[in-house]
Design a protein around this motif. Structure first.
Motif, PDB file in Angstrom:
ATOM      1  N   GLY C 182       0.888  -1.198  -0.008  1.00  7.08           N
ATOM      2  CA  GLY C 182       0.065  -0.055  -0.122  1.00  7.08           C
ATOM      3  C   GLY C 182       0.838   1.267   0.063  1.00  7.08           C
ATOM      4  O   GLY C 182       0.712   2.203  -0.866  1.00  7.08           O
ATOM      5  N   TYR C 183       1.843   1.391   0.984  1.00  3.51           N
ATOM      6  CA  TYR C 183       2.696   2.549   0.920  1.00  3.51           C
ATOM      7  C   TYR C 183       3.439   2.641  -0.252  1.00  3.51           C
ATOM      8  O   TYR C 183       3.272   3.670  -0.834  1.00  3.51           O
ATOM      9  CB  TYR C 183       3.941   2.205   2.051  1.00  3.51           C
ATOM     10  CG  TYR C 183       3.522   2.533   3.330  1.00  3.51           C
ATOM     11  CD1 TYR C 183       2.524   3.019   3.968  1.00  3.51           C
ATOM     12  CD2 TYR C 183       4.362   1.539   4.335  1.00  3.51           C
ATOM     13  CE1 TYR C 183       2.228   3.403   5.246  1.00  3.51           C
ATOM     14  CE2 TYR C 183       4.145   1.602   5.716  1.00  3.51           C
ATOM     15  CZ  TYR C 183       2.927   2.522   6.304  1.00  3.51           C
ATOM     16  OH  TYR C 183       2.746   2.715   7.468  1.00  3.51           O
ATOM     17  N   VAL C 184       3.916   1.542  -0.898  1.00  2.85           N
ATOM     18  CA  VAL C 184       4.650   1.669  -2.191  1.00  2.85           C
ATOM     19  C   VAL C 184       3.873   2.298  -3.484  1.00  2.85           C
ATOM     20  O   VAL C 184       4.424   2.999  -4.146  1.00  2.85           O
ATOM     21  CB  VAL C 184       5.795   0.626  -2.395  1.00  2.85           C
ATOM     22  CG1 VAL C 184       6.286   0.794  -3.820  1.00  2.85           C
ATOM     23  CG2 VAL C 184       6.479   0.069  -1.184  1.00  2.85           C
ATOM     24  N   ALA C 185       2.911   1.583  -3.414  1.00  2.00           N
ATOM     25  CA  ALA C 185       1.670   2.096  -4.460  1.00  2.00           C
ATOM     26  C   ALA C 185       1.633   3.458  -4.575  1.00  2.00           C
ATOM     27  O   ALA C 185       1.249   4.068  -5.834  1.00  2.00           O
ATOM     28  CB  ALA C 185       0.413   1.073  -4.439  1.00  2.00           C
ATOM     29  N   THR C 220      -4.958  -1.990  -0.557  1.00  2.00           N
ATOM     30  CA  THR C 220      -3.886  -2.699  -0.129  1.00  2.00           C
ATOM     31  C   THR C 220      -3.447  -2.125   1.237  1.00  2.00           C
ATOM     32  O   THR C 220      -3.359  -2.751   2.323  1.00  2.00           O
ATOM     33  CB  THR C 220      -2.823  -2.857  -0.865  1.00  2.00           C
ATOM     34  OG1 THR C 220      -2.616  -1.717  -1.750  1.00  2.00           O
ATOM     35  CG2 THR C 220      -2.794  -4.008  -1.897  1.00  2.00           C
ATOM     36  N   LEU C 221      -3.521  -0.781   1.416  1.00  2.00           N
ATOM     37  CA  LEU C 221      -3.400  -0.159   2.845  1.00  2.00           C
ATOM     38  C   LEU C 221      -4.321  -0.665   3.791  1.00  2.00           C
ATOM     39  O   LEU C 221      -3.877  -1.097   4.812  1.00  2.00           O
ATOM     40  CB  LEU C 221      -2.975   1.134   2.667  1.00  2.00           C
ATOM     41  CG  LEU C 221      -2.484   2.142   3.750  1.00  2.00           C
ATOM     42  CD1 LEU C 221      -1.095   1.453   3.991  1.00  2.00           C
ATOM     43  CD2 LEU C 221      -2.445   3.443   3.581  1.00  2.00           C
ATOM     44  N   MET C 253      -2.219   7.560   9.063  1.00  2.00           N
ATOM     45  CA  MET C 253      -2.199   8.890   8.480  1.00  2.00           C
ATOM     46  C   MET C 253      -2.146   8.767   6.923  1.00  2.00           C
ATOM     47  O   MET C 253      -2.934   9.560   6.359  1.00  2.00           O
ATOM     48  CB  MET C 253      -0.865   9.531   8.869  1.00  2.00           C
ATOM     49  CG  MET C 253      -0.956   9.820  10.447  1.00  2.00           C
ATOM     50  SD  MET C 253       0.529  10.846  11.014  1.00  2.00           S
ATOM     51  CE  MET C 253       1.823   9.701  11.338  1.00  2.00           C
ATOM     52  N   PRO C 254      -1.370   8.071   6.228  1.00  2.00           N
ATOM     53  CA  PRO C 254      -1.509   7.977   4.731  1.00  2.00           C
ATOM     54  C   PRO C 254      -2.750   7.547   4.360  1.00  2.00           C
ATOM     55  O   PRO C 254      -3.521   7.972   3.303  1.00  2.00           O
ATOM     56  CB  PRO C 254      -0.330   7.105   4.197  1.00  2.00           C
ATOM     57  CG  PRO C 254       0.254   6.265   5.465  1.00  2.00           C
ATOM     58  CD  PRO C 254      -0.156   7.296   6.552  1.00  2.00           C
ATOM     59  N   TRP C 255      -3.377   6.525   5.177  1.00  2.00           N
ATOM     60  CA  TRP C 255      -4.685   6.130   4.947  1.00  2.00           C
ATOM     61  C   TRP C 255      -5.926   7.048   4.969  1.00  2.00           C
ATOM     62  O   TRP C 255      -6.484   7.185   3.789  1.00  2.00           O
ATOM     63  CB  TRP C 255      -5.027   4.904   5.735  1.00  2.00           C
ATOM     64  CG  TRP C 255      -6.389   4.264   5.517  1.00  2.00           C
ATOM     65  CD1 TRP C 255      -6.644   3.156   4.849  1.00  2.00           C
ATOM     66  CD2 TRP C 255      -7.730   4.751   5.857  1.00  2.00           C
ATOM     67  NE1 TRP C 255      -7.879   2.941   4.410  1.00  2.00           N
ATOM     68  CE2 TRP C 255      -8.508   3.807   5.365  1.00  2.00           C
ATOM     69  CE3 TRP C 255      -8.001   5.717   6.710  1.00  2.00           C
ATOM     70  CZ2 TRP C 255      -9.956   3.686   5.440  1.00  2.00           C
ATOM     71  CZ3 TRP C 255      -9.502   5.776   6.830  1.00  2.00           C
ATOM     72  CH2 TRP C 255     -10.438   4.694   6.282  1.00  2.00           C
ATOM     73  N   THR C 285       0.170  12.035   1.026  1.00  2.00           N
ATOM     74  CA  THR C 285      -0.140  10.733   1.125  1.00  2.00           C
ATOM     75  C   THR C 285       1.176  10.085   1.021  1.00  2.00           C
ATOM     76  O   THR C 285       1.607   9.220   2.045  1.00  2.00           O
ATOM     77  CB  THR C 285      -0.976  10.155   0.267  1.00  2.00           C
ATOM     78  OG1 THR C 285      -2.368  10.947   0.228  1.00  2.00           O
ATOM     79  CG2 THR C 285      -1.288   8.782   0.577  1.00  2.00           C
ATOM     80  N   PHE C 286       1.976  10.269   0.243  1.00  2.00           N
ATOM     81  CA  PHE C 286       3.350   9.606  -0.149  1.00  2.00           C
ATOM     82  C   PHE C 286       4.155   9.961   0.920  1.00  2.00           C
ATOM     83  O   PHE C 286       5.034   9.181   1.502  1.00  2.00           O
ATOM     84  CB  PHE C 286       3.506   9.817  -1.568  1.00  2.00           C
ATOM     85  CG  PHE C 286       5.001   8.925  -1.874  1.00  2.00           C
ATOM     86  CD1 PHE C 286       5.049   7.322  -1.636  1.00  2.00           C
ATOM     87  CD2 PHE C 286       6.222   9.703  -2.116  1.00  2.00           C
ATOM     88  CE1 PHE C 286       6.102   6.875  -2.119  1.00  2.00           C
ATOM     89  CE2 PHE C 286       7.317   8.816  -2.381  1.00  2.00           C
ATOM     90  CZ  PHE C 286       7.438   7.321  -2.376  1.00  2.00           C
ATOM     91  N   ALA C 287       4.174  11.332   1.090  1.00  2.00           N
ATOM     92  CA  ALA C 287       5.262  11.937   2.138  1.00  2.00           C
ATOM     93  C   ALA C 287       4.967  11.165   3.268  1.00  2.00           C
ATOM     94  O   ALA C 287       5.791  10.789   4.314  1.00  2.00           O
ATOM     95  CB  ALA C 287       5.064  13.357   2.306  1.00  2.00           C
TER      96      ALA C 287
END
Lengths: 194, 173, 665
Positions: C182-185, C220-221, C253-255, C285-287
Motif C-alpha cells: 500500500g505504501y509503495v503503490a 492494499t493499505l 495517516m497516509p490512509w 499521502t506519499f510523504a
C-alpha cells in the motif's frame, strides 16, 4: 478558460493571494517538522528523566544478600551512595559488571563513597551463580525479591544506577550500562549537590 | 482565559470519556447465587483495571500496565492491588507512580502546565477549518451570483478536455 | 554454490542502481534534447530494474529456503527448526529484508506504470520516470550501503537465531508485505503528481490514472492495516485490535489522506475543482508513507513493535524524506497555482461542498493523529520532559471527527452536484433522520447509555436508511420506465454506474466495519478472575468452565495449554484452549488467546499467571460484533473490485481544440 470569461484578472490575483497564504503555512510546518525530527534523532530515546532527582531517597531497610544482616540506606548518611539495581537474568548488567568492580575498588577506600547493589527480582542462588562467574562485588547487595524497591525508585528496567549525595538526596540517575566516564561524571554531580 | 480553556477541556474530556471504561464496572453483577462455583470479577479487580488502564507499562511503551504481561507491569499490578486493599484511592495510586516514574507513566498527558496544547489543538484545527470553509464558500457563492446558472446546466462534464495524446499532436503541428 | 547465489543477488541489485541512475539521466535529457530514443532507453531501464530486483529478492528467499546460514540476514532471522512458511516470510522479518521488499515493489510498480501509461501520458512520461528512478535510487543506496541483506559470514554459522516469535503467525506474516505494498503503490500517483506540477497541467488522464493507482494503494493499505488489527487481536492477547500505537498511527495517516484524495478527485473529475488540493493530497499521502517508515525504522518513537533502532539509518531516511518533500512541496508552492481552474465551490449544500467537508474532516483526523504521535517527541525536544499520548487521548479526540465522517457518508453521495436546497434536503433526509433518532432512542433503552455510542448507532442507521432509500428510488424509477424486474433494474443501474455503486458497496462495508467497532468498543465485557479446575465464569451469553491445564510441545516451542468448556444458554457446548508458549531459542513467552468466534460476538480467553495446583489467572472477554469488522473489510474489497472493473475511458483526440494556456506556458 474560453467558456468562462468571468475569470477576471482580479480573480486570478485573489487565487494568487490565497495561494501565498498556504504556501507560507506549508513551508513553515515542513521546516518545523524536519527540525523536530533532526533533534529527535540526536537524542537517546531510552533516556527518561526521573522526577526523583533532587528529592530525598527512599530509605529502605532490607536483608543483605548472603548475610544475616539488614542494610539501611540512612546508615550511610555522610557518604555518597551509588545504588545499583542488578539481576542475574539481566543481559546489560553483564556489560557494566567490570566497571562496577573496578571503580568500586578504586573509589570506596577513600571512605567518601559507598556502593550498594540491589539484587532485584532474582533468587539468591542465581545471584551467587552470576557473581561466582563474573566476580563478586566488593560491596554489599540487598535483596529486593519482588522488585518493590525498584518500583519505589521508578526503575524502568535493569540496570539502573542512582547517585545519592551525603544528605540522602538523589543527585543523578543512569539508565542502562555504566561506563567509567559516566560513573565519574555522576559522582561529581552527587558531590556538587548540597 | 486559562480557566475557560481548562473548563472546556475538562467538560469535553468528561463527555467524551469512553463508555467501556465505566461500562466495565457495571458488568454482570447479575450472576445467580444458586451456583456457588461461579466466579465473578471482584470489586478489587475492577478498581485494579480502572487504575492500571490509566498507567503505561514502562518497558513495553505502548500498552497499559493492565494489558501488559511484562514483569514490571505484573509487579505494578500486584502493588496496585495491595494499595487498593489498603484503601488508597485511584488518584493516590496514580500520584504514587507519577512521583516515581514521571508523567511518562500516564497514558495521556496530565492536564497541567503546557499540556493543554494537545487538548486545545483539535478545537483550534476545527475553527481554522471552519474559517477556511466559510471564506471559500462565500467567495464561491459570489462568483455564482455573477454567473448565469444555465451556463452549465445539464450534464456533468469538465471544461478541461485537454488530453496529453491530443496535446502532443497539436504541439507537433 | 550457495555463496555465489547471494552474490548474484548483490550483483543484480548493484547493477540496478547503475541502471536507475542512467534511466533518470536519460529521462531528463529527453526533455531537452527531444530525442524519443532517450526516453525509450529509460523505459527499458525501468523494466530491467524490475527484473534485477526480482532476482535480488529471489536470492534472499532461496537462501532462507535452503537454510544457508552463511548469509547473515538468514542466520539472524531464521532457524533450522523454523517451518518453511515462516522461512519464506522471514524475508520481511527484519529491517534489511523489509527494505528489499519495498524496493522490489517500487521497481515492479514503476515498470508496470511506465509500460501501461506509456501511450496515454507521452508528455508526463519523462517526469514520471525521473521521479520513480529517483525514488529507486534512494532506496538502492540505502540497501547497498546502510542495510545490506546480502552480507555473508565465513565460515557459515552452524544454526541461525530464530525469527521473532511474534512474527510466527499467519496474520503477521502477511500484514507487513500488504502494508508495504500500500505504501509503495502511492509512489505512482506521487510520480504523476510531480509530472502534473512540472508540466503545470493535470488533465483528464491524470485523474483516471492517479485515481486507479490510489484506489489500488488504498485498498492494499486498508487490507494491511486490518490484517495488522486482526493479528493484534489474535496474537497480542489483550482483547482489542487497535491500540493507537505509533506504528499503527504511522499507517493510519497516509490512509486518511489517501481516503480524502479518493473523494476529492471526484470533484476534479466531474467539476474541474480542487486541482492543486488533489496534488497536495497525493504528495502528502506519499510523504506520510515515507514518514511512517522513518518513524518506525529510526527509533525516534518507541513502540510495541519498534524495530532495532539505528541512528545512521534514521538519519538517512530523514535525509531522503527531506529531499523528497523539498522537491515535491517546493514544486507545489512554486507551480501549484498553475493548476487552479476557474471554478469554485458555489453552494454550501452541494456534492462539491460535501466533498470539501469530507476532506476537511479526513485531513483534520490525519493532523490529530500526527500531532498526537509527535507530541511526546516535541515536548521532549522542547522541555526535556517525557510524556505519553496513548489510546485514551485518541479515542476522545477522534470520536467526534469520525462521527462527522459517518454523517457525511449518508449525506454526501445523495446531494446533487452544483447546488441543492434545504427543501430538497428535507425531502431526502427527513425519513432517515427520524429513523436515526428512533434507533438512537431504542439503543438507549437497550443499554447504550454512552452519548457517543448513542449518536454513532443513530448515525449508522441514518446512513443505511438514506442510502437504501436512494437506491430504492432509483430502481423504482428505472423499473417504471423499462418495466423490468427490480433485480435486473438494479444490475443495469449498477452496471452503468460502476463507480457510484462500487462506492456505495465500499460505504456499506465501512458501515458494517463501524458497527463492529461500535459493538466491540462500547459493549465489551471483561473479567479477570483466578480460576481453579471446576470454577465457572459468565461472559456475554456464555458460561465458561475451567477444566485443566497440561503441558504440550510444538515444533519450536513448548506450551502450557488450558482447557475450558463453554456452554450457551441454549445448551450448545464446546472447548476453548488458550495457552502460554515458550520459545527456547529466543527465550520469549507469548500468550495465545483462544477465541470462540460468532457473528454475534467473540468469547475470548487469555491465560495469565499460574498459581500452582492448576489455579490460573484468566482474562475473559465478551467482544460483541468483532467479526463485523473483518466482514466489513471483505465488503470494502468487493466494492473496490466492482468499481475497478470499469474500463478506463478511451481518450479521443480532439484535433480542433486549441491547446490550453497551461501547455503553452
Amino acid at each position: 478558460m474560453t467558456t468562462h470569461p468571468q475569470t477576471t484578472k482580479a480573480q486570478k490575483a485573489e487565487t494568487q493571494k490565497t495561494v501565498a497564504w498556504w504556501q507560507f503555512a506549508l513551508i513553515g510546518v515542513m521546516i518545523m517538522m524536519f527540525i523536530l525530527f533532526a533533534a529527535g534523532l540526536g537524542r537517546d530515546s531510552k533516556f527518561i528523566p526521573s522526577p526523583l532527582i533532587g528529592k530525598p531517597a527512599y530509605d529502605f531497610n532490607l536483608k543483605q544478600l548472603g548475610a544475616e544482616k539488614q542494610i539501611k540506606l540512612s546508615d550511610y548518611k555522610g557518604k555518597i551512595v551509588v545504588l545499583n539495581f542488578w539481576a542475574s537474568w539481566c543481559v546489560t548488567c553483564r556489560e557494566e559488571h567490570h566497571v562496577l568492580l573496578e571503580s568500586s575498588k578504586a573509589v570506596q577506600p577513600s571512605g567518601k563513597v559507598q556502593f550498594i547493589g540491589v539484587n532485584s527480582k532474582d533468587t539468591d542462588k542465581a545471584a551467587f551463580g552470576f557473581m561466582d562467574k563474573r566476580g563478586h562485588f566488593p560491596y554489599p547487595s540487598v535483596i529486593d525479591r519482588q522488585g518493590r524497591l525498584a518500583l519505589e525508585y521508578g526503575v524502568y528496567g535493569m540496570p539502573e544506577t542512582f547517585f545519592i549525595n551525603k544528605n540522602g538526596v538523589i543527585a543523578a540517575k543512569h539508565i542502562g550500562a555504566l561506563t567509567h566516564k559516566i560513573l565519574a561524571d555522576k559522582l561529581k554531580q552527587a558531590e556538587a549537590l548540597q | 482565559m486559562r480557566f475557560l480553556i481548562a473548563f472546556v477541556c475538562i467538560s469535553l474530556s468528561l463527555s467524551l470519556a469512553p463508555a467501556s471504561l465505566f461500562a466495565a464496572e457495571t458488568v454482570k453483577d447479575t450472576v445467580s447465587k444458586k451456583e456457588p462455583e461461579v466466579k465473578v470479577e471482584s470489586e478489587l479487580e475492577k478498581k485494579l483495571r480502572f487504575v492500571a488502564s490509566m498507567l503505561r507499562c514502562p518497558v513495553c511503551q505502548g500498552e497499559s500496565v493492565y494489558d501488559s504481561h511484562a514483569d514490571v507491569a505484573v509487579e505494578m499490578k500486584r502493588l496496585i492491588r495491595e494499595k487498593i486493599e489498603a484503601g488508597e484511592t485511584a488518584e493516590e495510586i496514580l500520584t504514587y507512580f507519577k512521583d516515581r516514574y514521571g508523567n511518562f507513566v500516564l497514558m495521556e498527558p496530565p492536564a497541567e502546565g503546557l499540556h493543554w496544547v494537545i487538548w486545545v489543538f483539535p478545537i483550534f484545527m476545527a475553527l481554522l477549518g471552519g474559517l477556511f470553509l466559510f471564506q471559500n464558500l462565500r467567495t464561491g457563492a459570489k462568483d455564482l451570483q455573477q454567473t448565469k446558472l444555465d451556463d452549465f446546466d445539464g450534464q456533468e462534464t469538465t471544461d478541461d478536455n485537454s488530453s496529453e495524446v491530443s496535446d502532443i499532436k497539436e504541439l507537433r503541428l | 554454490m550457495s555463496g555465489s547465489l547471494i552474490e548474484i543477488g548483490l550483483g543484480a541489485t548493484s547493477l540496478s542502481l547503475i541502471i536507475a541512475i542512467a534511466s533518470m539521466v536519460l529521462a531528463f535529457l529527453s526533455l531537452y534534447r527531444g530525442a524519443p530514443s532517450f526516453l525509450h532507453s529509460a523505459r527499458h531501464g525501468m523494466i530491467l530494474i524490475a527484473v534485477l530486483t526480482t532476482i535480488g529478492c529471489f536470492t534472499i528467499i532461496w537462501s532462507f529456503v535452503i537454510k544457508d546460514f552463511s548469509v547473515l540476514y538468514v542466520a539472524q532471522n531464521s532457524n533450522s527448526q523454523l517451518p518453511l512458511l515462516y522461512r519464506l516470510t522471514a524475508l520481511w522479518g527484519a529491517h534489511e529484508g523489509s527494505l528489499m521488499l519495498w524496493l522490489w515493489y517500487l521497481a515492479t510498480f514503476s515498470a508496470i506504470a511506465v509500460y501501461v501509461h506509456w501511450k496515454s501520458h507521452p508528455l508526463s512520461m519523462p517526469y514520471v520516470i525521473m521521479t520513480l528512478a529517483g525514488l529507486q535510487i534512494g532506496f538502492m543506496v540505502f540497501i547497498l550501503f546502510l542495510s545490506n541483506p546480502f552480507i555473508e559470514v565465513h565460515p557459515a554459522l552452524p544454526d541461525g537465531r530464530d525469527l521473532n516469535p511474534l512474527l510466527q503467525d499467519p496474520g503477521l506474516a502477511f500484514h507487513p508485505p500488504t502494508l508495504y505494498m500500500g505504501y509503495v503503490a502511492f509512489s505512482i500517483p506521487f510520480a504523476f503528481a510531480i509530472a502534473a506540477l512540472a508540466r503545470g497541467q493535470s488533465g483528464r488522464e491524470w485523474v483516471v490514472t492517479t485515481r486507479r493507482w490510489t484506489l489500488f494503494a488504498w485498498v492494499t493499505l486498508t487490507s494491511g492495516i486490518l490484517l495488522g488489527g486482526y493479528w493484534a487481536y489474535y496474537e497480542l492477547g489483550w482483547g482489542g485490535y487497535w491500540a493507537w500505537d505509533p506504528v499503527e498511527n504511522a499507517s493510519l495517516m497516509p490512509w486518511l489522506t489517501g481516503t480524502a484524495f479518493l473523494h476529492s478527485i471526484m470533484a476534479q473529475d466531474q467539476r474541474n475543482l480542487f486541482q492543486t488540493w488533489n496534488v497536495f493530497l497525493v504528495i502528502t499521502t506519499f510523504a506520510l508513507s515515507l514518514l511512517g517508515t522513518f518513524l518506525v525504522r529510526s527509533g525516534v518513537l518507541t513502540s510495541v513493535h519498534s524495530f532495532a533502532a539505528d541512528p545512521g539509518r534514521g538519519a538517512y531516511i530523514l535525509g531522503f524524506l527531506v529531499v523528497v518533500s523539498v522537491i515535491a512541496y517546493g514544486l507545489l508552492v512554486w507551480r501549484g497555482h498553475r493548476l487552479i481552474g476557474p471554478h469554485k465551490v458555489s453552494s454550501l449544500i452541494s456534492r462539491e461542498s460535501a466533498l470539501l467537508y469530507n476532506n476537511l474532516l479526513f485531513v483534520a483526523a490525519a493532523i490529530i493523529v500526527l500531532t498526537g504521535t509527535l507530541y511526546p517527541l516535541a515536548i521532549e525536544v522542547l522541555t526535556g520532559e517525557r510524556v505519553s499520548v496513548a489510546a485514551p487521548y485518541f479515542n476522545k479526540v477522534m470520536a467526534p471527527v469520525m462521527l462527522g465522517i459517518v454523517l457525511l457518508m449518508g449525506l454526501g453521495p445523495l446531494i446533487p452536484w452544483r447546488k441543492s436546497s434545504y427543501k430538497k434536503m428535507q425531502q431526502q433526509f427527513t425519513i432517515p433522520f427520524g429513523l436515526a433518532v428512533l434507533i438512537a432512542v431504542v439503543a438507549y433503552f437497550l443499554g447504550a447509555t454512552d452519548v457517543i455510542a448513542m449518536i454513532a448507532i443513530g448515525l449508522v442507521g441514518f446512513v443505511f436508511a438514506a442510502t437504501f432509500m436512494d437506491i430504492f428510488g432509483a430502481v423504482k424509477a428505472h423499473m417504471k420506465v423499462t418495466e423490468r424486474s427490480w433485480f435486473s433494474s438494479l444490475s443495469i443501474l449498477a452496471g452503468n454506474n460502476q463507480r457510484r455503486y462500487g462506492g456505495f458497496i465500499v460505504h456499506l462495508g465501512t458501515l458494517v466495519l463501524i458497527i463492529g467497532v461500535i459493538g466491540s468498543a462500547f459493549f465489551k465485557e471483561e473479567a479477570t478472575v483466578n480460576m481453579k479446575p471446576g470454577d465457572q465464569v459468565v461472559s456475554g451469553p456464555y458460561t465458561l468452565t475451567y477444566k485443566t491445564i497440561v503441558p504440550q510441545k510444538g515444533p519450536n516451542y513448548t506450551e502450557r495449554m488450558a482447557f475450558f468448556e463453554w456452554k450457551k444458554q441454549d445448551g450448545t457446548t464446546g472447548t476453548l484452549t488458550p495457552s502460554k508458549r515458550n520459545y527456547p531459542v529466543t527465550q520469549t513467552v507469548t500468550t495465545e488467546a483462544s477465541i470462540l468466534s460468532t457473528l454475534v460476538g467473540d468469547l475470548y480467553v487469555v491465560l495469565g499467571n499460574e498459581h500452582g495446583k492448576g489455579e490460573v489467572t484468566t482474562r475473559v472477554f465478551w467482544n460483541p460484533l468483532v467479526n463485523w469488522v473483518w466482514i466489513g473489510w471483505m465488503i470494502v474489497l468487493l466494492g473496490v473490485l466492482f468499481a475497478m472493473t470499469k474500463r478506463a475511458p478511451k481518450i479521443v483526440s480532439t484535433p480542433n481544440k486549441k491547446p490550453t494556456e497551461e501547455v503553452m506556458a
